[in-house]
Design an enzyme around this catalytic site. Structure first.
Site, PDB file in Angstrom:
ATOM      1  N   THR A 138      41.730  40.646  23.146  1.00 10.89           N
ATOM      2  CA  THR A 138      42.328  41.592  24.076  1.00 10.89           C
ATOM      3  C   THR A 138      41.770  41.335  25.467  1.00 10.89           C
ATOM      4  OG1 THR A 138      42.496  43.928  24.710  1.00 10.89           O
ATOM      5  CG2 THR A 138      40.583  43.314  23.393  1.00 10.89           C
ATOM      6  N   THR A 191      46.079  46.065  24.196  1.00 11.37           N
ATOM      7  CA  THR A 191      46.499  45.295  23.039  1.00 11.37           C
ATOM      8  C   THR A 191      45.909  45.963  21.809  1.00 11.37           C
ATOM      9  OG1 THR A 191      46.271  43.296  24.403  1.00 11.37           O
ATOM     10  CG2 THR A 191      46.558  42.957  22.050  1.00 11.37           C
TER      11      THR A 191
END
Length: 318
Positions: free
Chosen positions: A227, A176
């Site tokens: 993330t 991410t």
């Protein structure tokens, strides 16, 4: 002049230093530095935190070294379904897109939703069309595909058949990107973008496009971008939980961010986040082997890191 601050991430995970050549680690750090510079130029020119996080995430989406935009993961059908969100701490306004396949920069599509004010989240082809009608660049879905991601998909399918999926490297699985910023006027903002994880079921939605899960910003409190294993972030409302610990319990940023990561660690959930508070203090906890990350001090000094070693960039924009 008020305090400015900026932090970015490019995902966390196993990230063994030997999992890729040093040249590729260096290229990833260079992309992080470029993203920091893009965001900092907005802030130092007196721009909004919202514009700064968008600018930083666009750079990371354009880099093949991260799982967002160009170089994003492929789902089980060999297709891209990209998710992103952006949030303005002033008024807690948010925009997000789910499963877009044509918006070159999903974070810009999310920004179009925020600016449009008609919805918080749009999904699928309608989200692409909405963004395109408002000036966002649209591309053929093949733009997002790289040879590395095709190889990752084949590897994860083979691991699935062999029952060795848990041993996959971070590069094979997911990632991410995100950014958080504080501008001179005291406004906070956050943005997050992802391709999800390799070989994910078609239609799967993670935390990145969910305000309060993977992204959150509230003026006077904090801005957060996460993330890790998105399903856990959704169940824990992780990004909002950081703000709640600060607002209701009086936790400092370090304690609040460390606390939410500690809650996930006993469950075996790989997780990391970046966060800023209203004074510009930065927190970047993670419980994995590494996390792509970068930050700027209020004086404009930049730093990037992937593992324990920190690389100083000097004065951004100098």
């Amino acid at each position: 002049m008020g305090t400015m601050a900026l932090a970015i991430h490019g995902g966390c995970g196993v990230m063994s230093p030997g999992s890729q050549p040093e040249a590729e680690w260096a290229e990833a750090r260079a992309a992080l530095a470029e993203a920091l510079g893009a965001g900092w130029r907005v802030l130092s020119a007196g721009g909004r935190a919202l514009d700064a996080v968008e600018a930083a995430v666009v750079v990371l989406e354009d880099s093949p070294h991260f799982n967002a935009g160009h170089g994003a993961a492929l789902n089980a059908d060999g297709e891209h379904e990209l998710d992103a969100s952006i949030m303005d701490g002033a008024g807690r306004l948010a925009g997000a897109v789910i499963g877009v396949r044509r918006a070159r920069n999903p974070v810009r599509a999310a920004r179009a939703v925020l600016d449009g004010g008609e919805a918080v989240i749009l999904a699928g082809p309608a989200a692409d069309a909405y963004a395109g009608a408002r000036g966002a660049a649209l591309v053929d879905p093949s733009y997002f595909t790289t040879e590395r991601r095709r190889d990752n998909l084949l590897s994860m399918k083979a691991r699935g058949q062999a029952g060795t999926g848990a041993a996959a490297s971070e590069a094979e699985k997911h990632g991410t990107v995100g950014a958080v910023a504080l501008d001179r006027d005291g406004h906070l903002a956050a943005a997050t973008s992802t391709g999800g994880y390799t070989n994910k079921p078609a239609g799967r939605v993670g935390d990145s496009p969910i305000p309060g899960a993977g992204t959150y910003a509230e003026d006077g409190v904090c801005a957060v971008s996460g993330t890790g294993q998105g399903e856990a972030f959704i169940r824990h409302a992780l990004a909002h939980d950081v703000a709640a610990r600060m607002r209701y319990r009086g936790d400092a940023l370090d304690a609040a961010t460390a606390g939410v990561i500690a809650d996930l660690t006993p469950r075996g959930t790989g997780a990391g986040l970046i966060a800023l508070d209203a004074a510009g203090r930065v927190a970047m906890p993670f419980n994995t082997g590494g996390m792509f990350r970068g930050w700027a001090t209020p004086d404009g000094d930049g730093f990037v890191a992937t593992h324990g070693q920190v690389f100083a960039l000097g004065r951004l924009g100098a």
